[in-house]
Design a protein around this motif. Structure first.
Motif, PDB file in Angstrom:
ATOM      1  N   UNK A 296       0.862  -1.186   0.000  1.00  0.00           N
ATOM      2  CA  UNK A 296       0.000   0.000   0.000  1.00  0.00           C
ATOM      3  C   UNK A 296       0.897   1.234   0.000  1.00  0.00           C
ATOM      4  N   UNK A 297       0.719   2.107  -0.976  1.00  0.00           N
ATOM      5  CA  UNK A 297       1.571   3.277  -1.132  1.00  0.00           C
ATOM      6  C   UNK A 297       0.726   4.520  -1.351  1.00  0.00           C
ATOM      7  N   UNK A 298       1.354   5.659  -1.122  1.00  0.00           N
ATOM      8  CA  UNK A 298       0.729   6.944  -1.427  1.00  0.00           C
ATOM      9  C   UNK A 298       1.523   7.604  -2.546  1.00  0.00           C
ATOM     10  N   UNK A 299       0.816   8.207  -3.472  1.00  0.00           N
ATOM     11  CA  UNK A 299       1.459   8.923  -4.573  1.00  0.00           C
ATOM     12  C   UNK A 299       1.068  10.393  -4.486  1.00  0.00           C
ATOM     13  N   UNK A 300       2.064  11.264  -4.571  1.00  0.00           N
ATOM     14  CA  UNK A 300       1.822  12.701  -4.544  1.00  0.00           C
ATOM     15  C   UNK A 300       1.932  13.230  -5.973  1.00  0.00           C
ATOM     16  N   UNK A 301       0.771  13.599  -6.512  1.00  0.00           N
ATOM     17  CA  UNK A 301       0.685  14.003  -7.913  1.00  0.00           C
ATOM     18  C   UNK A 301       0.557  15.523  -7.992  1.00  0.00           C
ATOM     19  N   UNK A 302       1.457  16.197  -8.700  1.00  0.00           N
ATOM     20  CA  UNK A 302       1.321  17.658  -8.849  1.00  0.00           C
ATOM     21  C   UNK A 302       0.089  17.998  -9.671  1.00  0.00           C
ATOM     22  N   UNK A 303      -0.688  18.970  -9.186  1.00  0.00           N
ATOM     23  CA  UNK A 303      -1.935  19.339  -9.869  1.00  0.00           C
ATOM     24  C   UNK A 303      -2.070  20.855  -9.981  1.00  0.00           C
ATOM     25  N   UNK A 304      -0.987  21.510 -10.356  1.00  0.00           N
ATOM     26  CA  UNK A 304      -1.049  22.950 -10.537  1.00  0.00           C
ATOM     27  C   UNK A 304      -0.498  23.703  -9.340  1.00  0.00           C
ATOM     28  N   UNK A 305      -0.914  24.983  -9.210  1.00  0.00           N
ATOM     29  CA  UNK A 305      -0.339  25.857  -8.194  1.00  0.00           C
ATOM     30  C   UNK A 305      -1.378  26.897  -7.779  1.00  0.00           C
ATOM     31  N   UNK A 306      -1.469  27.134  -6.462  1.00  0.00           N
ATOM     32  CA  UNK A 306      -2.324  28.194  -5.929  1.00  0.00           C
ATOM     33  C   UNK A 306      -1.449  29.423  -5.700  1.00  0.00           C
ATOM     34  N   UNK A 307      -1.827  30.548  -6.295  1.00  0.00           N
ATOM     35  CA  UNK A 307      -0.984  31.735  -6.230  1.00  0.00           C
ATOM     36  C   UNK A 307      -1.050  32.444  -4.889  1.00  0.00           C
ATOM     37  N   UNK A 308      -2.177  32.372  -4.189  1.00  0.00           N
ATOM     38  CA  UNK A 308      -2.314  33.047  -2.884  1.00  0.00           C
ATOM     39  C   UNK A 308      -3.103  32.132  -1.952  1.00  0.00           C
ATOM     40  N   UNK A 309      -2.394  31.346  -1.184  1.00  0.00           N
ATOM     41  CA  UNK A 309      -3.042  30.378  -0.301  1.00  0.00           C
ATOM     42  C   UNK A 309      -2.223  30.250   0.979  1.00  0.00           C
ATOM     43  N   UNK A 310      -2.808  29.579   1.944  1.00  0.00           N
ATOM     44  CA  UNK A 310      -2.131  29.342   3.221  1.00  0.00           C
ATOM     45  C   UNK A 310      -2.418  27.928   3.673  1.00  0.00           C
ATOM     46  N   UNK A 311      -1.542  27.415   4.510  1.00  0.00           N
ATOM     47  CA  UNK A 311      -1.780  26.109   5.111  1.00  0.00           C
ATOM     48  C   UNK A 311      -2.199  26.306   6.559  1.00  0.00           C
ATOM     49  N   UNK A 312      -3.225  25.568   6.949  1.00  0.00           N
ATOM     50  CA  UNK A 312      -3.773  25.679   8.303  1.00  0.00           C
ATOM     51  C   UNK A 312      -3.725  24.301   8.958  1.00  0.00           C
ATOM     52  N   UNK A 313      -3.183  24.199  10.175  1.00  0.00           N
ATOM     53  CA  UNK A 313      -3.156  22.896  10.843  1.00  0.00           C
ATOM     54  C   UNK A 313      -4.549  22.282  10.912  1.00  0.00           C
ATOM     55  N   UNK A 314      -4.636  21.004  10.641  1.00  0.00           N
ATOM     56  CA  UNK A 314      -5.940  20.350  10.590  1.00  0.00           C
ATOM     57  C   UNK A 314      -6.669  20.446  11.929  1.00  0.00           C
ATOM     58  N   UNK A 315      -5.925  20.433  13.042  1.00  0.00           N
ATOM     59  CA  UNK A 315      -6.596  20.471  14.336  1.00  0.00           C
ATOM     60  C   UNK A 315      -7.238  21.824  14.633  1.00  0.00           C
TER      61      UNK A 315
END
Length: 388
Positions: A296-315
């Motif tokens: 069982x594996x995970x694949x990280x597929x590039x799908x473009x780019x967000x020009x103005x975004x942020x990452x927020x901790x899931x919790x």
């Protein structure tokens, strides 16, 4: 009965004394001060920073052998020898099993003898035809006899071809008493031992060979996302390499990245009607044999780019009573506010947010059960919430 002056004086004094005692008691009570206001709750916050973020889609899948061959006998007989070690690497053409060849050797000899007999018969027929040709020229034999001799000679030549085919067929069967590897790869365990009786094209395989370098990783992707991928490739949002394919990162079962990236080989030409998904196949180098079929594996597929975004901790992400995705933020006055946000995927343990936040927003990430809108808080440790 008449009261004495002393009694009257005492009665007059009693009410006055009680009043004095009551006033004195009231004078000794202190006024209780209201309790102090509780200190603002301390919370940890992440500071938002809008910036370009690569859109990486994580897909799950299973490793599959690049090539797979099940070894089955093409002739019947007893296994007299196994010529390989289980688990070893074999090359195409490597001898794997030996079947008793006595019967097949005899059939070859018989076919060769029949071929020689046909050649002799053909030679005799040719000589007879030559004589009949001379006799026919002087009308010493009838035309019918000549034609009969001609047909016999042609039939003898045809018999030679038939016997040659029989020799080829029996030779092939004889050669197939040695079972050879049809592909290169790693051979697994043997299902039979020396002395086992096997039959031609039996359902049970004798062994299986897997080619594991490279190896396939098959992933299921929603058909809607396939359409989105194709659109982004057409618009240039997803970059292709010099072979017009997309590079894919592989994540192992333990969460660690695999050393070699894969490349998308193809997408299935039809959609699974039950799951609404398409199989996406990736070819991955496997020189060390780290990846095995079924992993069982995970694949990280590039799908473009967000020009103005942020990452927020899931919790830090919650839902409102109406089901909207939201976060708590501490405003400039350290008062709690709730903001609705839009997420478009995840990056590691964080959600990618494309709307609802601005640079500088302080997202509360702790004590979420103890806060509500309008509360005063004390922001503590601050982290960057941009691309990680």
């Amino acid at each position: 009965m008449p009261f004495s002056p002393k009694q009257i004086s005492l009665k007059k004094l009693l009410p006055s004394s009680a009043a004095v005692l009551f006033l004195a008691a009231c004078g000794t009570e202190s006024v209780t001060a209201p309790p102090p206001a509780p200190a603002p709750l301390s919370v940890q916050v992440h500071t938002v920073k809008l910036e370009p973020i690569d859109n990486i889609v994580s897909l799950s899948g299973r490793a599959r052998a690049y090539r797979e061959a099940e070894i089955r006998p093409e002739v019947s007989g007893l296994i007299v020898d196994r010529l390989f070690e289980e688990g070893q690497e074999v090359s195409r053409g490597t001898a794997l099993y030996k079947i008793d060849d006595a019967r097949y050797s005899a059939e070859v000899q018989s076919a060769k003898a029949a071929l020689e007999r046909s050649k002799s018969a053909s030679q005799l027929a040719d000589e007879t035809l030559a004589r009949f040709e001379r006799l026919a020229s002087i009308r010493a034999v009838s035309q019918q006899e000549y034609e009969q001799a001609l047909a016999t000679a042609n039939q003898a030549k045809a018999d030679i071809n038939i016997q040659r085919a029989a020799v080829d067929r029996t030779t092939i069967d004889y050669e197939k008493t040695v079972i050879r590897a049809p592909i290169s790869g790693q051979i697994g365990r043997s299902s039979v031992t020396t002395g086992a009786l096997v039959t031609a094209n039996q359902s049970q395989s004798l062994a299986r060979i897997l080619q594991l370098d490279p190896i396939y990783v098959d992933m299921a992707i929603p058909s809607v996302r396939v359409v989105d991928f194709n659109r982004k490739i057409k618009n240039g949002e997803i970059e292709l390499d010099d072979k017009d394919t997309v590079e894919v990162g592989i994540i192992m079962e333990d969460g660690q990245p695999y050393d070699y990236p894969g490349k998308i080989a193809f997408a299935e030409v039809s959609v699974d009607e039950n799951a609404g998904s398409v199989t996406l196949r990736t070819t991955v180098p496997n020189p060390d044999g780290t990846l095995l079929p079924g992993m069982y594996l995970q694949a990280e597929v590039p799908a473009g780019r967000f020009e103005a975004a942020a990452t927020v901790p899931q919790e830090a992400v919650t839902r409102t009573a109406r089901g909207e995705v939201a976060v708590f933020v501490s405003n400039a006055d350290n008062i709690v506010e709730r903001k609705s946000i839009q997420t478009v995927g995840n990056l590691g343990n964080s959600w990618i947010v494309t709307s609802g936040l601005k640079t500088g927003d302080k997202i509360i990430t702790s004590n979420l059960q103890g806060i509500k809108e309008g509360m005063a808080v004390t922001p503590m440790t601050t982290f960057n919430s941009g691309a990680q």
